[in-house]
Design a protein around this motif. Structure first.
Motif, PDB file in Angstrom:
ATOM      1  N   LEU A 289      -0.045 -25.624  34.505  1.00  0.00           N
ATOM      2  CA  LEU A 289       1.170 -24.844  34.264  1.00  0.00           C
ATOM      3  C   LEU A 289       1.288 -24.504  32.795  1.00  0.00           C
ATOM      4  N   LYS A 290       2.047 -23.478  32.533  1.00  0.00           N
ATOM      5  CA  LYS A 290       2.321 -23.104  31.141  1.00  0.00           C
ATOM      6  C   LYS A 290       3.257 -24.134  30.524  1.00  0.00           C
ATOM      7  N   ASP A 291       3.190 -24.253  29.231  1.00  0.00           N
ATOM      8  CA  ASP A 291       4.094 -25.193  28.529  1.00  0.00           C
ATOM      9  C   ASP A 291       5.538 -24.890  28.886  1.00  0.00           C
ATOM     10  N   GLY A 292       6.278 -25.924  29.127  1.00  0.00           N
ATOM     11  CA  GLY A 292       7.702 -25.742  29.414  1.00  0.00           C
ATOM     12  C   GLY A 292       8.015 -25.325  30.831  1.00  0.00           C
ATOM     13  N   CYS A 293       7.012 -25.334  31.674  1.00  0.00           N
ATOM     14  CA  CYS A 293       7.242 -24.914  33.068  1.00  0.00           C
ATOM     15  C   CYS A 293       7.035 -26.076  34.031  1.00  0.00           C
ATOM     16  N   ASN A 294       7.222 -27.274  33.566  1.00  0.00           N
ATOM     17  CA  ASN A 294       6.853 -28.427  34.375  1.00  0.00           C
ATOM     18  C   ASN A 294       7.774 -28.708  35.553  1.00  0.00           C
ATOM     19  N   ASP A 295       8.826 -27.917  35.684  1.00  0.00           N
ATOM     20  CA  ASP A 295       9.717 -28.141  36.833  1.00  0.00           C
ATOM     21  C   ASP A 295       9.230 -27.420  38.095  1.00  0.00           C
ATOM     22  N   VAL A 296       8.143 -26.635  37.975  1.00  0.00           N
ATOM     23  CA  VAL A 296       7.595 -25.950  39.161  1.00  0.00           C
ATOM     24  C   VAL A 296       6.914 -26.985  40.071  1.00  0.00           C
ATOM     25  N   THR A 297       7.192 -26.910  41.365  1.00  0.00           N
ATOM     26  CA  THR A 297       6.649 -27.897  42.309  1.00  0.00           C
ATOM     27  C   THR A 297       5.539 -27.298  43.185  1.00  0.00           C
ATOM     28  N   SER A 298       4.852 -28.184  43.881  1.00  0.00           N
ATOM     29  CA  SER A 298       3.835 -27.753  44.860  1.00  0.00           C
ATOM     30  C   SER A 298       4.450 -26.793  45.867  1.00  0.00           C
ATOM     31  N   ALA A 299       5.630 -27.179  46.345  1.00  0.00           N
ATOM     32  CA  ALA A 299       6.300 -26.361  47.365  1.00  0.00           C
ATOM     33  C   ALA A 299       6.570 -24.953  46.833  1.00  0.00           C
ATOM     34  N   ASP A 300       6.909 -24.849  45.551  1.00  0.00           N
ATOM     35  CA  ASP A 300       7.143 -23.522  44.952  1.00  0.00           C
ATOM     36  C   ASP A 300       5.883 -22.664  45.013  1.00  0.00           C
ATOM     37  N   ILE A 301       4.757 -23.257  44.631  1.00  0.00           N
ATOM     38  CA  ILE A 301       3.489 -22.511  44.604  1.00  0.00           C
ATOM     39  C   ILE A 301       3.106 -22.085  46.022  1.00  0.00           C
ATOM     40  N   ILE A 302       3.267 -23.019  46.961  1.00  0.00           N
ATOM     41  CA  ILE A 302       2.895 -22.714  48.350  1.00  0.00           C
ATOM     42  C   ILE A 302       3.761 -21.580  48.893  1.00  0.00           C
ATOM     43  N   LYS A 303       5.072 -21.662  48.602  1.00  0.00           N
ATOM     44  CA  LYS A 303       5.981 -20.609  49.080  1.00  0.00           C
ATOM     45  C   LYS A 303       5.608 -19.261  48.446  1.00  0.00           C
ATOM     46  N   PHE A 304       5.307 -19.305  47.151  1.00  0.00           N
ATOM     47  CA  PHE A 304       4.911 -18.097  46.427  1.00  0.00           C
ATOM     48  C   PHE A 304       3.707 -17.424  47.113  1.00  0.00           C
ATOM     49  N   CYS A 305       2.755 -18.246  47.532  1.00  0.00           N
ATOM     50  CA  CYS A 305       1.569 -17.717  48.220  1.00  0.00           C
ATOM     51  C   CYS A 305       1.927 -17.191  49.602  1.00  0.00           C
TER      52      CYS A 305
END
Lengths: 477, 477
Positions: free
Chosen positions: B414-430
């Motif tokens: 992840l980019k710096d400062g974006c550590n609140d993004v979760t696995s579920a977010d990435i999966i949903k995005f896809c």
């Protein structure tokens, strides 16, 4: 012979298997016509070949080299047959280059084989097969005969007929085993089936006849189902019943040299299993439907080129077209053009078409007997006579007649111990089962000469019938 | 779908079966690329198709007509799905001309079908099949799968993959019966096998997995031998053992869209029967030897085009040539030329060759993930994930899975400062941007090790994914 079916095309040459029953005179005609460069000969036929080469030498033709094939036994006793022969087969193979690069055909329509039909010496017909057609017919033959991988094939059909109906290549394609017999006799057929667990074999009705009529001592129980592919002439009902009784599954097909062997097969439908035996036999006598390598089979009026109605009655000529029909006759443009008139190969066989599309051959065009204006199918009469319990073999031809034009004349070979059967018995037997005009007027008891495909040599019988003269004396009318 | 496999080519048109898992976005790309004139759609997918047409409409593309296929049940309740749809399938068939003359291709190399591989949306690869290739592959498929006449085929392999690996045409050629399932579930598979006496079926290892892991209540004793043809990924030993225990005969083959489906099959040799189960399983995992419709399969060094030694060790690329290799990619001369460099089709699969000529695939040059029989391009998934605003770097690899075979596993930095993004977010995005099956099942956040050329060192990530074990737990194995 089997090895050469692969070696010759892979060397970029054209295979031409010649009938082992030819005499030196016929052989020299075919060797000249084919312009053969190399002749492989089994030691059994060396004298015939030498005779043929002498003929050619006299007429100043250039001669092919001879490669002699000895069998193992003869090799071991060191018999001196190599004298006057340039090359010995085993030495030739030994001297081969294992790195030899297989010569692929430039074009898939290039010839792979040349097959002479049973023509006369005056105009031999050399049927040219292409690589493309041979490939497709080989696959189709495997499919239509229900071959899985690793079939075990017993050779009773000779490899010099349409290259063994393309079973030569088909068996290799399926990784199968070839069982060859030096002499096709029932005893060796049964013992080969048992020893090698044969799954498939071919055989003209004559061969099937020989199998079922062989002495009990020669017969052996089959180790499993054996598919027996028959053709050349439709198998008589009795032959079918007896074959099935012993455990064979008989497949009936229709083949011709010009079609690389099999063209149609009477593909069996499960709903026919429940029919009475006689009905089943009648259906199995049909030539059936085309195989997957062929584009089209039809029964047509040769004058109008229209398909006959599928009414099981109207006769027409069997015509074929597609990839597994010959390129043409070698060096015979005229015969080729005639054979392919209107874009279809004309078989010369007369047939009807059933409503389900299955065809049934009624006669060769020249085997139809025309009596009092009625067309009589010699096959139909033969079927009836062969169902007589005393009859082993039969052939029916036309006998010229001053009144009727022609009358049916039957040549019959009786089974051993049945010599008390008379002409009158046979005629009555037919009259009880056929319209009277179809029953033979003449019955001759004698041994029948047959071609290797099991067809009675009808031209000889026709000659004999012709020599008898008219049965009806015109003066009496 | 099955009817259309015949009707479309016989009408002189080109068949293009599309994956039912595509979303509207992907569909509109393929409809545009293929220049489809008419689209037949099952009522289940009508909304997806309407979405695709809306997309096309917005971009000003010309739209194909829709023919809607309802099932019998829906027909009888008279459900109103025909609204906004021009033509209903059953009415179309009823209105057909029974005398319509079949349009034969002018040339046997003319296209019969167009099959899209799992390409990216930016450059869909449309594989063009010829009539010639389809004919030969259909026959070869019948032969290699040991089909006699009248096979009963259970469809679990979708007909939109290489036209069902040409089984569509092959089953018809053999006069067989097709058994279709709306949903491929074990219960229906077993009851269909019993009800229709199924002789053959296809299935990715995932389907075999499902069969053996189904509840005992769903299983039924097989009425006879059922040949199960599998491919896509080699079947695991446990899967093979269990399948054979229930009575299936598993045939392992290697197919690819560009080869009309099956290209090689691990043809079983009788001498292998005596080997211990684990040895047998190892051998069956090989991709085997070419079928009879294909000219040549080889494993070559792509730089020198030399064959690798048949030492079971040296890796090379699987290359193929012959009639059952595609004509090329539709409207993509460049991709076609690359695929056929030096006269061979380059599969992108890395393999070794055994001394007996059998090949075994060791890895895929392209990073394809095979999940539930579907090819997923890792690059395509990476493209989507890297478009997420919080993602710096990403690499997607296969994670082994007991049920799906493989599932996509994403390693993300992840980019710096974006550590609140979760696995579920990435999966949903896809899932919002890709067909569901392409979305990763696992997302791992970590720094990626890269080669100097900037490529993620995927072999390290593959190791990590492998160490995670299966996501789907199949406790029964």
């Amino acid at each position: 012979m089997y090895e050469l079916h692969f070696a010759v095309p892979m060397a970029g040459a054209v295979l031409c298997s010649l009938n082992i029953r030819h005499d030196s005179a016929m052989l020299s005609v075919l060797l000249k016509h084919s312009k053969a460069k190399l002749i492989f000969v089994d030691y059994q036929f060396l004298d015939t070949v030498r005779g043929a080469l002498e003929n050619m030498s006299k007429s100043g033709s250039s001669l092919p080299d001879i490669v002699l094939v000895l069998d193992e036994q003869l090799m071991s006793v060191g018999i001196d047959m190599l004298q006057n022969t340039t090359i010995d087969y085993e030495n030739l193979v030994q001297a081969g280059d294992p790195e030899f690069e297989i010569r692929k055909p430039k074009d898939e329509w290039d010839p792979i084989a040349l097959n002479y039909t049973s023509g006369t010496t005056s105009s031999p017909k050399g049927v040219v097969y292409s690589h493309r057609g041979a490939y497709l017919n080989s696959l189709a033959t495997v499919l239509v005969n229900e071959m899985l991988t690793r079939p075990v094939f017993l050779w009773t059909v000779p490899m010099f007929h349409c290259n063994g109906w393309c079973f030569t290549w088909g068996i290799a394609a399926q990784g199968g085993v070839n069982v060859c017999l030096r002499n096709v006799v029932a005893k060796d057929i049964f013992s080969s089936i048992v020893e090698f667990k044969v799954t498939h074999m071919g055989g003209a009705p004559t061969v099937l006849n020989m199998i079922i009529n062989s002495p009990d001592g020669d017969k052996k129980p089959l180790p499993g189902k054996v598919v027996a592919i028959t053709g050349g002439a439709p198998p008589a009902p009795q032959v079918l019943f007896k074959m099935e009784e012993i455990g064979f599954a008989v497949t009936h097909g229709y083949g011709l040299t010009e079609a690389y062997g099999l063209a149609t097969v009477c593909v069996w439908k499960p709903e026919w299993d429940a029919l009475p035996p006689n009905e089943r036999a009648k259906i199995k006598a049909r030539q059936g439907v085309l195989h997957l390598g062929l584009e089209e089979v039809d029964v047509k009026d040769p004058m109008t080129m229209k398909s006959v109605p599928a009414d099981a009655k109207t006769m027409g000529e069997v015509m074929l077209r597609g990839n597994t029909i010959m390129n043409g006759y070698l060096s015979d443009e005229k015969a080729t053009q005639e054979a392919f008139e209107n874009g279809w190969y004309h078989s010369g066989d007369l047939a009807v078409k059933y409503p389900d599309g299955y065809i049934q051959i009624k006669d060769r065009a020249k085997d139809i007997i025309i009596s009092g204006g009625e067309n009589i199918s010699s096959i139909e009469v033969e079927d009836v006579i062969s169902s007589h319990p005393a009859v082993l073999e039969v052939a029916v031809v036309a006998r010229p007649d001053d009144h009727w034009g022609e009358t049916p004349c039957a040549f019959v070979k009786l089974k051993d111990g049945c010599n008390d059967v008379t002409s009158a018995d046979i005629i009555k037997f037919c009259r009880d089962r056929l319209p009277h005009y179809m029953a033979p007027r003449t019955v001759v008891f004698e041994d029948l000469q047959r071609t290797i495909t099991g067809k009675a040599q009808k031209y000889i019988l026709r000659e004999k019938a012709r020599a008898m003269g008219s049965l009806t004396k015109t003066s009496k009318l």
